[in-house]
Design a protein around this motif. Sequence first.
Motif, short mmCIF file in Angstrom:
data_model
loop_
_atom_site.label_atom_id
_atom_site.label_comp_id
_atom_site.label_asym_id
_atom_site.label_seq_id
_atom_site.Cartn_x
_atom_site.Cartn_y
_atom_site.Cartn_z
N LEU A 1 54.00 33.74 45.09
CA LEU A 1 52.67 33.24 44.77
C LEU A 1 51.59 33.95 45.59
O LEU A 1 50.46 34.12 45.10
CB LEU A 1 52.61 31.73 45.02
N SER A 2 51.90 34.37 46.79
CA SER A 2 50.95 35.18 47.56
C SER A 2 50.69 36.51 46.84
O SER A 2 49.54 36.95 46.71
CB SER A 2 51.48 35.43 48.97
N GLY A 3 51.76 37.13 46.37
CA GLY A 3 51.59 38.37 45.62
C GLY A 3 50.83 38.17 44.33
O GLY A 3 49.98 39.00 43.95
N ALA A 4 51.08 37.06 43.64
CA ALA A 4 50.36 36.78 42.40
C ALA A 4 48.87 36.55 42.65
O ALA A 4 48.02 36.99 41.87
CB ALA A 4 50.96 35.55 41.71
N THR A 5 48.55 35.87 43.75
CA THR A 5 47.14 35.64 44.09
C THR A 5 46.42 36.95 44.37
O THR A 5 45.30 37.18 43.88
CB THR A 5 47.04 34.72 45.31
N LEU A 6 47.04 37.83 45.13
CA LEU A 6 46.42 39.12 45.44
C LEU A 6 46.29 39.99 44.19
O LEU A 6 45.24 40.63 43.97
CB LEU A 6 47.25 39.84 46.50
N ALA A 7 47.33 40.04 43.35
CA ALA A 7 47.29 40.87 42.16
C ALA A 7 46.25 40.38 41.16
O ALA A 7 45.51 41.18 40.57
CB ALA A 7 48.67 40.91 41.50
N SER A 8 46.16 39.06 40.96
CA SER A 8 45.17 38.53 40.02
C SER A 8 43.75 38.72 40.54
O SER A 8 42.82 38.99 39.76
CB SER A 8 45.44 37.04 39.77
N THR A 9 43.56 38.61 41.85
CA THR A 9 42.22 38.87 42.42
C THR A 9 41.84 40.33 42.26
O THR A 9 40.68 40.65 41.93
CB THR A 9 42.21 38.47 43.91
N TRP A 10 42.79 41.21 42.47
CA TRP A 10 42.55 42.65 42.28
C TRP A 10 42.13 42.95 40.85
O TRP A 10 41.15 43.66 40.60
CB TRP A 10 43.82 43.42 42.66
N PHE A 11 42.85 42.39 39.88
CA PHE A 11 42.52 42.63 38.48
C PHE A 11 41.13 42.10 38.14
O PHE A 11 40.33 42.78 37.48
CB PHE A 11 43.56 41.97 37.58
N THR A 12 40.83 40.88 38.60
CA THR A 12 39.54 40.27 38.27
C THR A 12 38.38 41.06 38.87
O THR A 12 37.36 41.29 38.21
CB THR A 12 39.51 38.82 38.78
N LEU A 13 38.53 41.48 40.11
CA LEU A 13 37.47 42.26 40.74
C LEU A 13 37.33 43.64 40.12
O LEU A 13 36.22 44.19 40.03
CB LEU A 13 37.74 42.39 42.24
N THR B 1 48.75 48.62 37.03
CA THR B 1 49.40 48.16 38.27
C THR B 1 49.09 46.69 38.56
O THR B 1 50.00 45.91 38.86
CB THR B 1 48.92 49.02 39.45
N SER B 2 47.83 46.30 38.47
CA SER B 2 47.46 44.92 38.80
C SER B 2 48.05 43.94 37.79
O SER B 2 48.59 42.88 38.19
CB SER B 2 45.94 44.77 38.85
N CYS B 3 47.99 44.26 36.49
CA CYS B 3 48.54 43.34 35.48
C CYS B 3 50.06 43.24 35.57
O CYS B 3 50.62 42.14 35.46
CB CYS B 3 48.15 43.81 34.08
N ILE B 4 50.71 44.37 35.77
CA ILE B 4 52.17 44.36 35.86
C ILE B 4 52.64 43.61 37.10
O ILE B 4 53.59 42.82 37.05
CB ILE B 4 52.72 45.79 35.83
#
Length: 369
Positions: free
Chosen positions: A245-257, A275-278
């Motif tokens: 879930l920590s990785g999912a939070t960082l990846a989703s924030t990266w994609f959104t930004l 990369t961010s979506c995958i």
Amino acid sequence: CYFFIVGLRVTVLLTSSLMVLGAGLRCVPVSDLEIRKKLIHGGQLLNGLAGPTVMNAAPFLSTTWFSPDERATATAIASLLSYLGSAAAFLVGPLVVPPPNGTAQLAAPSNTQHIKDRIEAVLYAEFGMVSLIFSAALAYFPSRPPFPPSVAAASQRLSYRRSFCRLLSNFRFLMIALAYAIPLGVFSGWSGVLDLILTPIHVSQVDAGWIGFWSIVGGCVVGIAMARFADFIRGMLKFILLLLLSGATLASTWFTLTCLTSVTHLPLTTATLYTSCILLGIFLNSSVPIFFELFVETVYPVPEGISCGVVTFLSNVFMGVLLFFLTFYHTEFSWFNWCLPGSCLLSLLLILCFRESYDRLYLDVVVSV
């Protein structure tokens, strides 16, 4: 719940028959478009009725057939293999059926007929596959092994009514149920309209399909690896979920930004989007079997099908609510993207506050000794 009432074999046969009937209704060659539409909706309804079995069978199957040091791996394989069908759908759609916005002279009858023929080919292929699965289950699919593989597999479970009372009164179960349902429901709704979300930033339907494909495949691989790790080192389910879930939070924030290029000035390239979506798909999809195992351990002796059925229902509710709002706010998707990191962060906080217990594993270890 059907697992607990009628057994695994009857449930699987009933489910696969509903899928065959639903897929067959979509293939009925009717010239009247109104009747055809009703048949397709009816087929989708039958397929939807069969869906909970596919999503909830894994923990019950692993408990019934596998020993304690194999259960998490079996749950991961059984639950994540169904995701490969979704991964294939991301590819089959764009590769077999040409997108209307990419077809020259769409009004030409020949082009319209070509798209129609391709769609019908997909429907017939799906009907053939589910018919084959039903035939295989009818020929051989035993409900249980000759001897139970563990004490938990042979133990008595709570009744249907007592199970629901136990679940609704168990605050720890409600915590992890929300931790599962919110991010997975939001992610399911988001990935279902991924091509629409990526269209404003000039990503084609084919690229969106490949992004969805690799995120699911990666989630399957990582999920099975994490589950195998959980089997080797028991009592680590909460720790694994915190990592994912920590990785999912960082990846989703990266994609959104990244999508907010006018504000963040982050590089918006095909590589960063992929990369961010995958990564987001990998982290969230691989958490599913870990969540399922934690549900069963937390509320044991509640039957696996009931506990996992409740959380799957909650996940579908959150997905439905999100898609309902999408019907009103469909011209701009930034709010939809922000729902992803928000849901992942909320889930992470709930898992942090959760006090884990392993009641089923304790029974197997103590009684076996």
